[in-house]
Design an enzyme around this catalytic site. Structure first.
Site: not given
Ligand code: 0WD
Length: 256
Positions: A19, A64-65, A92, A95, A155, A162, A192-193
């Site tokens: 993450s 959970d937001v 966070i 979609a 996207y 965003k 990559k996440t």
């Molecule tokens: O390329 C990317 N990875 C980019 C990400 C490029 C630019 C921006 N971002 C942003 C994302 O849009 C997000 O806002 O960075 C932020 C973090 O994203 P991430 O690190 O890429 O993703 P991840 O490690 O999956 O963390 C996002 C987490 C969710 O993980 P999962 O795998 O379950 O989708 O957001 C959390 C969740 O843990 N999340 C929530 N937390 C609390 N309440 C909720 C919720 N309702 N929904 C998702």
């Protein structure tokens, strides 16, 4: 003196050690901040507890937001521990997967549009509103993407959410600034996440980014963590309401 010594950081959005929030937590820990981490639900509990422990913290709380009460409980929980919250990281977004690919309108529906905005933008407002009594010269950082400014294939609705988030940052900065608090966004290049992989064609996007951005390499979680640490340090005390690009210069190019 470390950059974030004596600062306490509440970090939303650690789902794994890939993450972006993990990279931010790692760098903030390195710079001396005390950390508290939230996690979405029990599926993430053990993993996030282990991650917190690796950063010398046992402050971990579910949030959970999409649930206003959980946000309120989380803020009250941390306020009981710390009294003041110096740093809030909001990493966070969500979609429904079927909206993150192909034709923008084809799978679009009111529920998906609303959910994307609720989780990805409104949640920042809600966190700030509830945390407001505990902010004191604090710094809040959220994560955006170039899809807020340009129509990026696949996207889709997340780009619209965003754009809302970036406007939200400006209004929050104007609102919280007079009491000494700052709000900024980091617009990160593709990384990559877990959730990024839900975006159709993301791996191609990553490859394309590496081959075309000015620095010819992908952004890392640590790159974002470094900038977030700076933004939350006193060195950034005159920066607020800003969207800072941490994308190896991708956004300056004429075509993405
Ligand atoms: O390329 C990317 N990875 C980019 C990400 C490029 C630019 C921006 N971002 C942003 C994302 O849009 C997000 O806002 O960075 C932020 C973090 O994203 P991430 O690190 O890429 O993703 P991840 O490690 O999956 O963390 C996002 C987490 C969710 O993980 P999962 O795998 O379950 O989708 O957001 C959390 C969740 O843990 N999340 C929530 N937390 C609390 N309440 C909720 C919720 N309702 N929904 C998702």
């Amino acid at each position: 003196m470390k950059l974030l010594e004596n600062k306490k950081a509440l970090i939303f959005g650690v789902a794994s050690d890939r993450s972006i929030a993990y990279g931010i937590a790692k760098q903030m820990h390195f710079h001396g901040a005390e950390l508290a981490l939230t996690y979405l639900n029990e599926r993430f509990e053990k993993r996030v507890k282990d991650i917190a422990a690796s950063f010398d913290s046992n402050l971990v709380h579910p949030c959970d937001v999409s649930n206003e009460e959980e946000i309120e409980q989380t803020i009250q929980w941390i306020a009981n521990q710390w009294k003041e919250i110096d740093i809030i990281v909001h990493a966070i977004a969500f979609a429904p997967t079927e909206l993150l690919g192909g034709d923008y309108l084809e799978h679009m529906n009111k529920g998906g549009f609303t959910t994307a905005h609720e989780i990805s933008s409104y949640s920042l407002t809600s966190i700030c509103k509830k945390a407001r009594p505990y902010l004191n010269k604090s710094s809040i950082v959220t994560l955006s993407y170039i899809g807020a400014q340009q129509a990026i294939p696949s996207y889709n609705v997340m780009g619209v959410a965003k754009a809302s988030l970036e406007a939200n940052v400006r209004y929050l900065a104007a609102c919280l600034g007079p009491t000494g608090n700052r709000v900024n966004a980091i617009s990160a290049g593709p990384i990559k996440t877990l959730s990024a992989l839900a975006i159709k064609g993301f791996k191609d996007k990553l490859e394309h980014d590496k081959n075309t951005n000015p620095m010819r390499e992908n952004v890392t979680q640590d790159d974002v963590g470094h900038t977030a640490s700076f933004l939350c340090s006193n060195y950034a005390k005159a920066i607020t309401g800003e969207v800072i690009y941490v994308d190896n210069g991708n956004h300056i190019l004429g075509a993405n």
